[in-house]
Design a protein around this motif. Structure first.
Motif, PDB file in Angstrom:
ATOM      1  N   LYS A  42      -6.538 -16.905  10.534  1.00  0.00           N
ATOM      2  CA  LYS A  42      -7.358 -16.151   9.585  1.00  0.00           C
ATOM      3  C   LYS A  42      -8.235 -17.131   8.818  1.00  0.00           C
ATOM      4  N   ALA A  43      -9.303 -17.574   9.464  1.00  0.00           N
ATOM      5  CA  ALA A  43     -10.162 -18.607   8.879  1.00  0.00           C
ATOM      6  C   ALA A  43     -10.826 -18.103   7.608  1.00  0.00           C
ATOM      7  N   VAL A  44     -11.214 -16.834   7.597  1.00  0.00           N
ATOM      8  CA  VAL A  44     -11.766 -16.230   6.390  1.00  0.00           C
ATOM      9  C   VAL A  44     -10.949 -14.974   6.127  1.00  0.00           C
ATOM     10  N   GLU A  56     -11.499 -13.903  12.071  1.00  0.00           N
ATOM     11  CA  GLU A  56     -10.281 -14.445  12.679  1.00  0.00           C
ATOM     12  C   GLU A  56     -10.593 -15.111  14.007  1.00  0.00           C
ATOM     13  N   PHE A  57      -9.771 -16.066  14.366  1.00  0.00           N
ATOM     14  CA  PHE A  57      -9.838 -16.651  15.700  1.00  0.00           C
ATOM     15  C   PHE A  57      -8.537 -16.323  16.406  1.00  0.00           C
ATOM     16  N   VAL A  58      -8.626 -15.733  17.564  1.00  0.00           N
ATOM     17  CA  VAL A  58      -7.417 -15.418  18.312  1.00  0.00           C
ATOM     18  C   VAL A  58      -7.274 -16.438  19.428  1.00  0.00           C
ATOM     19  N   LEU A  59      -6.243 -17.284  19.324  1.00  0.00           N
ATOM     20  CA  LEU A  59      -5.992 -18.294  20.347  1.00  0.00           C
ATOM     21  C   LEU A  59      -4.588 -18.078  20.861  1.00  0.00           C
ATOM     22  N   GLY A  60      -4.497 -17.618  22.094  1.00  0.00           N
ATOM     23  CA  GLY A  60      -3.174 -17.325  22.633  1.00  0.00           C
ATOM     24  C   GLY A  60      -2.515 -16.259  21.786  1.00  0.00           C
ATOM     25  N   ALA A 118      -1.786 -24.135   7.361  1.00  0.00           N
ATOM     26  CA  ALA A 118      -2.482 -23.720   8.589  1.00  0.00           C
ATOM     27  C   ALA A 118      -2.831 -22.247   8.450  1.00  0.00           C
ATOM     28  N   VAL A 119      -4.052 -21.887   8.813  1.00  0.00           N
ATOM     29  CA  VAL A 119      -4.467 -20.507   8.566  1.00  0.00           C
ATOM     30  C   VAL A 119      -3.875 -19.514   9.563  1.00  0.00           C
ATOM     31  N   ASN A 120      -3.106 -20.012  10.532  1.00  0.00           N
ATOM     32  CA  ASN A 120      -2.418 -19.068  11.415  1.00  0.00           C
ATOM     33  C   ASN A 120      -1.021 -18.770  10.894  1.00  0.00           C
ATOM     34  N   GLY A 150     -15.064 -26.356  -1.318  1.00  0.00           N
ATOM     35  CA  GLY A 150     -13.670 -26.384  -0.872  1.00  0.00           C
ATOM     36  C   GLY A 150     -13.448 -27.564   0.037  1.00  0.00           C
ATOM     37  N   GLU A 151     -12.158 -27.870   0.238  1.00  0.00           N
ATOM     38  CA  GLU A 151     -11.812 -28.956   1.139  1.00  0.00           C
ATOM     39  C   GLU A 151     -12.291 -28.657   2.553  1.00  0.00           C
ATOM     40  N   SER A 152     -12.308 -29.671   3.363  1.00  0.00           N
ATOM     41  CA  SER A 152     -12.629 -29.495   4.771  1.00  0.00           C
ATOM     42  C   SER A 152     -11.591 -28.553   5.398  1.00  0.00           C
ATOM     43  N   GLY A 153     -12.047 -27.575   6.145  1.00  0.00           N
ATOM     44  CA  GLY A 153     -11.129 -26.644   6.803  1.00  0.00           C
ATOM     45  C   GLY A 153     -10.803 -25.424   5.970  1.00  0.00           C
ATOM     46  N   SER A 154     -11.435 -25.289   4.793  1.00  0.00           N
ATOM     47  CA  SER A 154     -11.079 -24.154   3.938  1.00  0.00           C
ATOM     48  C   SER A 154     -11.800 -22.873   4.363  1.00  0.00           C
ATOM     49  N   GLY A 155     -12.706 -22.969   5.328  1.00  0.00           N
ATOM     50  CA  GLY A 155     -13.337 -21.747   5.830  1.00  0.00           C
ATOM     51  C   GLY A 155     -14.770 -21.557   5.381  1.00  0.00           C
ATOM     52  N   LYS A 156     -15.374 -22.587   4.822  1.00  0.00           N
ATOM     53  CA  LYS A 156     -16.745 -22.458   4.313  1.00  0.00           C
ATOM     54  C   LYS A 156     -17.737 -22.210   5.443  1.00  0.00           C
ATOM     55  N   SER A 157     -17.654 -23.053   6.471  1.00  0.00           N
ATOM     56  CA  SER A 157     -18.626 -22.906   7.572  1.00  0.00           C
ATOM     57  C   SER A 157     -18.440 -21.578   8.280  1.00  0.00           C
ATOM     58  N   VAL A 158     -17.187 -21.200   8.493  1.00  0.00           N
ATOM     59  CA  VAL A 158     -16.954 -19.929   9.196  1.00  0.00           C
ATOM     60  C   VAL A 158     -17.504 -18.772   8.361  1.00  0.00           C
ATOM     61  N   THR A 159     -17.328 -18.837   7.033  1.00  0.00           N
ATOM     62  CA  THR A 159     -17.910 -17.809   6.171  1.00  0.00           C
ATOM     63  C   THR A 159     -19.420 -17.760   6.371  1.00  0.00           C
ATOM     64  N   PRO A 166     -15.789 -15.167  22.428  1.00  0.00           N
ATOM     65  CA  PRO A 166     -14.515 -15.537  21.876  1.00  0.00           C
ATOM     66  C   PRO A 166     -14.498 -16.988  21.440  1.00  0.00           C
ATOM     67  N   PRO A 167     -13.555 -17.383  20.580  1.00  0.00           N
ATOM     68  CA  PRO A 167     -12.397 -16.664  20.081  1.00  0.00           C
ATOM     69  C   PRO A 167     -12.618 -15.946  18.748  1.00  0.00           C
ATOM     70  N   GLY A 168     -13.813 -16.016  18.171  1.00  0.00           N
ATOM     71  CA  GLY A 168     -13.982 -15.445  16.832  1.00  0.00           C
ATOM     72  C   GLY A 168     -14.125 -13.936  16.834  1.00  0.00           C
TER      73      GLY A 168
HETATM   74  P1  ADP Z   1     -14.952 -25.911   6.502  1.00  0.00           P
HETATM   75  O1  ADP Z   1     -14.538 -25.322   5.199  1.00  0.00           O
HETATM   76  O2  ADP Z   1     -14.619 -27.362   6.558  1.00  0.00           O
HETATM   77  O3  ADP Z   1     -16.361 -25.630   6.864  1.00  0.00           O
HETATM   78  P2  ADP Z   1     -14.393 -24.218   8.736  1.00  0.00           P
HETATM   79  O4  ADP Z   1     -14.978 -22.982   8.169  1.00  0.00           O
HETATM   80  O5  ADP Z   1     -15.210 -24.951   9.743  1.00  0.00           O
HETATM   81  O6  ADP Z   1     -14.001 -25.221   7.567  1.00  0.00           O
HETATM   82  O7  ADP Z   1     -12.999 -23.893   9.421  1.00  0.00           O
HETATM   83  C1  ADP Z   1     -12.059 -23.019   8.866  1.00  0.00           C
HETATM   84  C2  ADP Z   1     -10.891 -22.846   9.805  1.00  0.00           C
HETATM   85  O8  ADP Z   1     -11.284 -22.185  10.974  1.00  0.00           O
HETATM   86  C3  ADP Z   1     -10.264 -24.158  10.237  1.00  0.00           C
HETATM   87  O9  ADP Z   1      -8.870 -24.012  10.153  1.00  0.00           O
HETATM   88  C4  ADP Z   1     -10.707 -24.318  11.645  1.00  0.00           C
HETATM   89  O10 ADP Z   1      -9.725 -24.994  12.376  1.00  0.00           O
HETATM   90  C5  ADP Z   1     -10.873 -22.891  12.103  1.00  0.00           C
HETATM   91  N1  ADP Z   1     -11.918 -22.805  13.139  1.00  0.00           N
HETATM   92  C6  ADP Z   1     -13.241 -23.015  12.972  1.00  0.00           C
HETATM   93  N2  ADP Z   1     -13.922 -22.832  14.113  1.00  0.00           N
HETATM   94  C7  ADP Z   1     -13.006 -22.505  15.053  1.00  0.00           C
HETATM   95  C8  ADP Z   1     -13.057 -22.171  16.445  1.00  0.00           C
HETATM   96  N3  ADP Z   1     -14.192 -22.137  17.130  1.00  0.00           N
HETATM   97  N4  ADP Z   1     -11.899 -21.889  17.069  1.00  0.00           N
HETATM   98  C9  ADP Z   1     -10.748 -21.889  16.403  1.00  0.00           C
HETATM   99  N5  ADP Z   1     -10.614 -22.169  15.103  1.00  0.00           N
HETATM  100  C10 ADP Z   1     -11.715 -22.480  14.416  1.00  0.00           C
END
Ligand code: ADP
Ligand code: MG
Length: 652
Positions: free
Chosen positions: A348-350, A339-343, A604-606, A367-376, A387-389
């Motif tokens: 819930k990115a993953v 999760e990313f906590v912003l304010g 939006a994942v929030n 998955g599409e861009s923004g689906s959470g692949k990189s964060v996973t 922070p914020p992860g």
């Molecule tokens: P992708 O599937 O394209 O790789 P990401 O895993 O990069 O997508 O991102 C997943 C979600 O996490 C997106 O909604 C993105 O906005 C959010 N996110 C990624 N990195 C951060 C960060 N450092 N701070 C806040 N939100 C983030």
């Protein structure tokens, strides 16, 4: 589709960020207090600060009618202190504004025009800087004659070089950026470019430099007055009060202690506030708390109630079958939540991702861009910036051990050792100032005790392995001297430096053209065959998946919505989302086929919906889809889908 009211911006406001930094907040409160006192001084019931009263000389503090006592001429110290603070503040702040204005103007102009303009201006600045700088101030006041205004000019002039140098540096850094070029191409003149493109970008630096010099300038003004070159008697400012008090320091300490204390409080509060302002204006700190990212993502599994509710973990059909398949897995992820906590918002990115990668297996994450692949991918070795992860739940078993239970040093040893990353953009991950050979050597020596020479040989070997032509010579090249494909291969060579068992490749071919992409994919396939490496391959391209992956997991809004072998998923997609993703892939020769873009946008994942996150974009959606959480249900043979109305699946 219902349109929800826009939520407030998730970025904490500047005030909130300031409030989080307690020292800066304290500085702000004290500074504001002093400013208010200085502003209302004329209306306070104070005696005339210059009125002498020889009968009441050197009264101690708390005397009758004189709260802070009196000085050697019987003048009221409280009154002089407040009036003096007012003068010192006014001079310090004006000098600072003056220096900021002229210094920034010089910096911006010389940085923007460069060439001869830059040379002449900067040599002039160098000349000013060549003099010891308080001496220069003294010389200026000596030439102009003592007095408060002249002290102000002197302080401002000697501070101009700091602004000019700082701002020139920043301007040079942005003047060749694309947005400035595009402004030039759009026909804007120099003045408009300076005002609309350059100035807004250097403004934060100007403010930061100012916030850190105001306190310094107040000190310098006080210094000049202390030496008798600033405020002239009978006018009080903090420096002249200190100077007068010094002569009587043994008999009446309060005469110097009171203005001295005020200077201390003022400068201290301004500097604390300045630090806070700097932190707020630094965009990398804007999104989170005022801290550097931790070396390992923050892990807080206190709210996690173990591997989630039945279903989501059981991707291979029966629990028993799952165990067998996962027993030998190099990587096994269970209910990962990042999760990313912003304010006030939690992104819930993953949101509970489970999968495994077997030995010598290549698993695709699509998955599409923004689906959470990189964060996973980044979560697997605690690389999400914190922070914020936060890793709010789940387990990542690497070779049977939970990564999140490991010590920081252990995790560091795994990174680049047993598990290595390949990133999408090799230009930004390679160091621009070292040759690629040296960077490979560094990667090798981070995990092995070998001599530089041995490591260099290995580096050349690695470059040969990733099919870089003429590797002995190429090892001496710098990243900018290589083509995009070569850089990506260097990135892969770097990942291979320590014979990893697992490679996590995050869109390694997205920036490449198709021929280079094909070479890279072939290279990765060879590596798997020859070295038995396992690969987690992240991509948004089903074409790439079909070339390299054994199994594939489809991600949507932070969850895996479908999972199966590449053949199952590509030939018989069960989730409507997968089907539509596959339909988006253009095929050569099929010009007539209309490419079906998926309508709408991912949620939006929030602010995720209760039920299926895809329901709003799905033409099969029914009320039941929005009623509650949907599990990843097995379809047999390891194929699983998170959908209550899956597409028809015909298994062979
Ligand atoms: P992708 O599937 O394209 O790789 P990401 O895993 O990069 O997508 O991102 C997943 C979600 O996490 C997106 O909604 C993105 O906005 C959010 N996110 C990624 N990195 C951060 C960060 N450092 N701070 C806040 N939100 C983030
Ligand atoms: Mg990504």
């Amino acid at each position: 589709m219902t349109i929800k009211p826009r939520k407030r911006s998730a970025r904490p406001s500047a005030l909130k960020l300031l409030a989080r930094n307690h020292l800066a907040l304290m500085g702000a409160v004290i500074f504001a207090g002093v400013i208010i006192l200085a502003l209302i001084t004329p209306w306070l019931p104070l005696v005339n600060p210059d009125a002498t009263d020889p009968a009441n000389r050197l009264l101690p503090p708390l005397s009758d009618g004189h709260f802070l006592g009196t000085d050697h001429l019987g003048r009221d110290l409280l009154s002089r202190l407040l009036w003096g603070t007012r003068v010192s503040l006014a001079v310090g702040i004006s000098a600072s504004l003056f220096a900021a204005f002229f210094g920034s103007a010089i910096g911006i102009i010389s940085g923007y025009f460069g060439g001869r303009t830059d040379n002449i201006m900067m040599r002039g600045i160098d000349m000013v800087m060549a003099f010891p700088y308080i001496l220069l101030a003294l010389a200026i006041v000596a030439a102009l004659g003592p007095g408060l205004m002249n002290a102000l000019y002197a302080i401002a002039v000697v501070n101009i070089p700091f602004f000019a140098r700082n701002i020139r540096g920043v301007t040079v850094g942005i003047v060749h950026r694309e947005f400035v070029d595009s402004a030039r191409l759009s026909g804007k003149g120099h003045i408009r470019i300076l005002l609309s493109e350059i100035l807004p970008n250097v403004m934060p630096v100007i403010v930061i430099t100012m916030s850190t010099t105001v306190g310094w300038m107040i000190l310098e003004t006080a210094g000049l007055s202390f030496l008798g070159l600033g405020a002239q008697p009978p006018q009080a400012d903090l420096g002249s009060m200190l100077g007068e008090g010094r002569k009587l320091i043994t008999t009446a300490l309060h005469l110097s202690a009171i203005p001295g204390g005020m200077i201390f409080v003022l400068v201290m509060s301004i500097n604390l506030l300045g630090d806070g302002i700097r932190d707020i204006l630094d965009p990398r700190l804007k999104s989170g708390a005022l801290a550097r990212p931790a070396p390992v993502t923050r892990i807080d599994r206190s709210t996690w109630d173990g591997p989630a509710h039945a279903g989501s973990g059981h991707v291979n059909g029966q629990p028993g079958a799952k165990r067998d398949a996962e027993k030998g897995a190099i990587l096994s992820v269970e209910d990962l939540r990042t999760e990313f906590v912003l304010g006030d918002d939690v992104y819930k990115a993953v949101g509970g991702v489970s999968f495994h990668v077997g030995r010598n297996e290549c698993v695709g994450l699509v998955g599409e861009s923004g689906s959470g692949k990189s964060v996973t991918a980044l979560s697997l070795l605690g690389l999400v910036a914190s922070p914020p992860g936060t890793i709010a739940g789940g387990r990542v078993m690497l070779d049977g051990r939970d990564v999140f239970d490991m010590h920081e040093q252990e995790i560091r040893a795994i990174r680049g050792g047993r598990a290595a990353y390949v990133f999408q953009d090799p230009l930004s991950t390679l160091h621009p100032l070292f040759s690629v050979g040296d960077q490979l050597v560094e990667a090798i020596r981070a995990h092995n005790r070998v001599s530089y020479k041995e490591a260099w040989q290995k580096a050349v070997e690695l470059l040969r392995m990733v099919r870089i032509p003429n590797p002995e010579k190429r090892a001496d090249s710098y990243p900018h001297q290589l083509s995009g494909g070569m850089r990506q291969r260097v990135g892969i060579a770097m990942a291979l430096a320590n014979e990893p068992e697992l490679i996590i490749a995050d869109e390694p071919t997205t920036a490449l053209d198709v021929t280079v992409q094909a070479q890279i994919l072939k290279l990765m396939n060879n590596l798997r065959e020859q070295h038995g490496t396992s690969v987690l391959f992240i991509t948004h391209d089903f074409g790439v998946v079909s070339e390299i992956c054994d199994r594939v997991a489809v991600m949507y809004a932070g969850q895996i919505v479908e999972m199966g072998t590449t053949q199952q998923v590509l030939e018989n997609p069960a989730h409507p989302y997968t089907k539509r993703l596959i339909d988006c892939v253009p095929r050569l020769g099929e010009t007539a086929r209309e490419i079906a873009a998926i309508p709408g946008l991912p949620p939006a994942v929030n602010d995720l919906p209760v039920g299926c996150a895809f329901a709003d974009r799905c033409d099969r959606a029914a009320d039941a889809c929005r009623a509650g959480a949907i599990d990843l249900d097995p379809l047999g043979d390891g194929h699983a889908v998170r959908c209550i109305k899956p597409m028809e699946v015909r298994h062979a």
